[in-house]
Design a protein around this motif. Structure first.
Motif, PDB file in Angstrom:
ATOM      1  N   VAL A 200     -15.936   1.263  -6.015  1.00 21.73           N
ATOM      2  CA  VAL A 200     -16.470   2.287  -5.105  1.00 21.73           C
ATOM      3  C   VAL A 200     -17.073   1.649  -3.956  1.00 21.73           C
ATOM      4  N   LYS A 201     -18.063   0.400  -4.078  1.00 26.09           N
ATOM      5  CA  LYS A 201     -18.557  -0.119  -2.893  1.00 26.09           C
ATOM      6  C   LYS A 201     -17.534  -1.006  -2.127  1.00 26.09           C
ATOM      7  N   ALA A 202     -16.525  -1.536  -3.089  1.00 26.24           N
ATOM      8  CA  ALA A 202     -15.299  -2.029  -2.339  1.00 26.24           C
ATOM      9  C   ALA A 202     -14.402  -1.231  -1.478  1.00 26.24           C
ATOM     10  N   ALA A 203     -14.254   0.082  -1.907  1.00 31.97           N
ATOM     11  CA  ALA A 203     -13.306   0.989  -1.248  1.00 31.97           C
ATOM     12  C   ALA A 203     -14.171   1.719   0.025  1.00 31.97           C
ATOM     13  N   ALA A 204     -15.512   1.730  -0.145  1.00 32.66           N
ATOM     14  CA  ALA A 204     -16.330   2.583   0.767  1.00 32.66           C
ATOM     15  C   ALA A 204     -15.969   2.438   2.245  1.00 32.66           C
ATOM     16  N   ASP A 205     -15.519   1.273   2.945  1.00 37.43           N
ATOM     17  CA  ASP A 205     -15.370   1.241   4.217  1.00 37.43           C
ATOM     18  C   ASP A 205     -13.911   0.629   4.280  1.00 37.43           C
ATOM     19  N   ALA A 206     -13.209   0.577   3.421  1.00 33.95           N
ATOM     20  CA  ALA A 206     -11.707   0.364   3.280  1.00 33.95           C
ATOM     21  C   ALA A 206     -10.916   1.394   3.996  1.00 33.95           C
ATOM     22  N   PRO A 207      -9.896   0.813   4.644  1.00 36.80           N
ATOM     23  CA  PRO A 207      -8.797   1.791   5.225  1.00 36.80           C
ATOM     24  C   PRO A 207      -8.260   2.771   4.012  1.00 36.80           C
ATOM     25  N   LEU A 208      -7.448   3.635   4.605  1.00 39.26           N
ATOM     26  CA  LEU A 208      -6.663   4.502   3.691  1.00 39.26           C
ATOM     27  C   LEU A 208      -5.751   3.867   2.748  1.00 39.26           C
ATOM     28  N   ALA A 209      -5.236   4.234   1.771  1.00 42.23           N
ATOM     29  CA  ALA A 209      -4.228   3.473   1.000  1.00 42.23           C
ATOM     30  C   ALA A 209      -3.116   3.111   1.634  1.00 42.23           C
ATOM     31  N   LEU A 212      -3.519   0.357   3.921  1.00 44.39           N
ATOM     32  CA  LEU A 212      -3.534  -1.103   2.959  1.00 44.39           C
ATOM     33  C   LEU A 212      -2.245  -1.524   2.660  1.00 44.39           C
ATOM     34  N   MET A 213      -1.311  -0.510   2.234  1.00 45.01           N
ATOM     35  CA  MET A 213      -0.230  -0.722   1.716  1.00 45.01           C
ATOM     36  C   MET A 213       0.855  -1.483   2.866  1.00 45.01           C
ATOM     37  N   THR A 214       0.597  -0.865   4.004  1.00 45.54           N
ATOM     38  CA  THR A 214       1.312  -1.443   5.328  1.00 45.54           C
ATOM     39  C   THR A 214       0.884  -2.788   5.569  1.00 45.54           C
ATOM     40  N   LEU A 215      -0.407  -3.114   5.350  1.00 49.29           N
ATOM     41  CA  LEU A 215      -0.928  -4.564   5.715  1.00 49.29           C
ATOM     42  C   LEU A 215      -0.288  -5.435   4.526  1.00 49.29           C
ATOM     43  N   ILE A 216      -0.376  -4.735   3.505  1.00 51.17           N
ATOM     44  CA  ILE A 216       0.234  -6.034   2.294  1.00 51.17           C
ATOM     45  C   ILE A 216       1.610  -6.241   2.577  1.00 51.17           C
ATOM     46  N   GLU A 217       2.341  -5.237   2.780  1.00 51.18           N
ATOM     47  CA  GLU A 217       3.939  -5.351   3.366  1.00 51.18           C
ATOM     48  C   GLU A 217       4.087  -6.317   4.104  1.00 51.18           C
ATOM     49  N   LYS A 218       3.362  -6.124   5.272  1.00 50.34           N
ATOM     50  CA  LYS A 218       3.435  -7.132   6.308  1.00 50.34           C
ATOM     51  C   LYS A 218       3.052  -8.622   5.842  1.00 50.34           C
ATOM     52  N   ALA A 224      -7.633  -9.547   0.670  1.00 44.26           N
ATOM     53  CA  ALA A 224      -8.620  -8.537   0.983  1.00 44.26           C
ATOM     54  C   ALA A 224      -8.035  -7.339   0.845  1.00 44.26           C
ATOM     55  N   SER A 225      -7.052  -7.064   1.550  1.00 44.70           N
ATOM     56  CA  SER A 225      -6.353  -5.638   1.445  1.00 44.70           C
ATOM     57  C   SER A 225      -5.680  -5.507   0.362  1.00 44.70           C
ATOM     58  N   ARG A 226      -5.324  -6.415  -0.748  1.00 48.14           N
ATOM     59  CA  ARG A 226      -4.834  -5.923  -2.025  1.00 48.14           C
ATOM     60  C   ARG A 226      -6.099  -5.612  -2.993  1.00 48.14           C
ATOM     61  N   TYR A 227      -6.920  -6.171  -2.827  1.00 48.82           N
ATOM     62  CA  TYR A 227      -8.146  -6.037  -3.491  1.00 48.82           C
ATOM     63  C   TYR A 227      -8.777  -4.527  -3.206  1.00 48.82           C
ATOM     64  N   SER A 241      -2.099   1.334 -11.849  1.00 47.83           N
ATOM     65  CA  SER A 241      -1.715   0.867 -10.703  1.00 47.83           C
ATOM     66  C   SER A 241      -2.573  -0.223 -10.051  1.00 47.83           C
ATOM     67  N   ALA A 242      -3.850   0.047 -10.214  1.00 48.82           N
ATOM     68  CA  ALA A 242      -4.868  -0.672  -9.696  1.00 48.82           C
ATOM     69  C   ALA A 242      -4.958  -2.042 -10.455  1.00 48.82           C
ATOM     70  N   LEU A 243      -4.648  -1.981 -11.747  1.00 55.55           N
ATOM     71  CA  LEU A 243      -4.643  -3.067 -12.756  1.00 55.55           C
ATOM     72  C   LEU A 243      -3.324  -4.009 -12.314  1.00 55.55           C
ATOM     73  N   GLY A 244      -2.204  -3.142 -11.989  1.00 59.51           N
ATOM     74  CA  GLY A 244      -1.037  -4.025 -11.335  1.00 59.51           C
ATOM     75  C   GLY A 244      -1.399  -4.787 -10.131  1.00 59.51           C
ATOM     76  N   GLU A 245      -2.054  -4.160  -9.325  1.00 58.11           N
ATOM     77  CA  GLU A 245      -2.493  -5.004  -7.911  1.00 58.11           C
ATOM     78  C   GLU A 245      -3.509  -6.047  -8.422  1.00 58.11           C
ATOM     79  N   LEU A 246      -4.326  -5.910  -9.068  1.00 55.31           N
ATOM     80  CA  LEU A 246      -5.202  -6.937  -9.444  1.00 55.31           C
ATOM     81  C   LEU A 246      -4.652  -8.109 -10.068  1.00 55.31           C
ATOM     82  N   LEU A 247      -3.678  -7.871 -11.011  1.00 50.82           N
ATOM     83  CA  LEU A 247      -2.767  -8.854 -11.650  1.00 50.82           C
ATOM     84  C   LEU A 247      -1.978  -9.730 -10.873  1.00 50.82           C
TER      85      LEU A 247
END
Length: 290
Positions: A200-209, A212-218, A224-227, A241-247
């Motif tokens: 919750v704390k990590a997502a509190a000030d994060a951009p929308l999903a 974040l996906m756009t940033l990761i594609e680039k 940081a964006s993946r986490y 899905s979260a487990l997949g990104e963390l893996l």
């Protein structure tokens, strides 16, 4: 206090003819403490003043029902009162607790405390209704009041932490968790809350999903964006899905966040109820570690 001329309404002598009304039926309203005693019993003479005093002190929060076993052998046999004094607590028509022999007042109070609704429990119940209605701020205020009035009630502490979490006051949640006794700190619900708080704390000030996906594609190596994306997925209930990104993050950047991807996976896996799902992801994680 009652006198010989004015019997207490909280204390009653019971026998086979009135046991159903005075004990069984009344126990659906308040706890009923049944004291099986005998006139010749010295320990009974020690215990009786204690339970009588408490019945008066609690003022109707429980009823003391006295059974003279000499006059009520069948009743004593029915409830397995083989020695005296034997005390049984009735609630909702059934025996829910008991003890035998003379006990110190503190022990008797502790037994009663397990079955008598305290003022803090009433505040706790009201706060629970407020949370359901979305009035989280009011619930927190009530629970803080209950905690001040009854600091030994663990249920109040747990509910207060939950209400603070629902309010989004994460700093207060962390402080309250840190102040818990060790045994309560290790409770599964607290562990799960701490794990959820991590994301919750990590997502509190994060951009929308989507952002974040756009940033990761680039930049697939944008750790940081993946986490943060994984954290948003946890908050949204997309656990696998979260487990997949963390893996993926573990494979790309084990150093990120002081091994944050592995720690995050472990935190999620602690709260997964399905052993098969948890086992699958643990094996995937292990293959990356090895």
């Amino acid at each position: 206090m009652s006198t010989d001329n004015q019997p207490s309404t909280y204390i009653v002598d019971v026998n086979e003819s009135n046991f159903e009304d005075e004990v069984v039926k009344k126990s659906f309203t308040v706890p009923v403490m049944v004291d099986f005693w005998a006139p010749w019993c010295n320990p009974c003479k020690t215990l009786m003043p204690i339970v009588t005093k408490l019945a008066e002190e609690f003022g109707g929060k429980f009823i003391l029902a006295k059974v003279n076993v000499d006059d009520n052998q069948p009743l004593a046999g029915k409830y397995n009162a083989r020695s005296v004094p034997t005390v049984k607590i009735f609630r909702n028509g059934e025996v829910v607790d008991e003890f035998m022999g003379a006990q110190p007042e503190g022990n008797v109070r502790k037994v009663l405390g397990n079955h008598i609704e305290s003022e803090s429990d009433k505040l706790r119940a009201k706060a629970g209704e407020l949370v359901k209605q979305g009035n989280v701020d009011e619930a927190v205020t009530l629970l803080q009041q209950a905690n001040q009035e009854d600091p030994d009630n663990p249920g109040v502490r747990m509910d207060l932490i939950g209400a603070l979490f629902a309010k989004g006051d994460y700093e207060s949640v962390e402080q309250a968790v840190a102040a818990l006794p060790v045994n309560e700190r290790e409770a599964p619900e607290i562990k799960e809350l701490e794990n959820r708080l991590l994301f919750v704390k990590a997502a509190a000030d994060a951009p929308l999903a989507d952002e974040l996906m756009t940033l990761i594609e680039k930049d697939p190596n944008d750790s940081a964006s993946r986490y943060r994306l994984a954290a948003r997925m946890v908050v949204d209930g997309e656990t696998e899905s979260a487990l997949g990104e963390l893996l993926n993050l573990m494979m790309r950047d084990r150093e990120y966040g002081d091994d944050g991807a592995r720690k995050g996976m472990l935190a999620i896996l602690e709260s997964i109820q399905d052993p098969a799902v948890a086992g699958t992801w643990r094996r995937k994680m292990a293959s990356v570690i090895l």
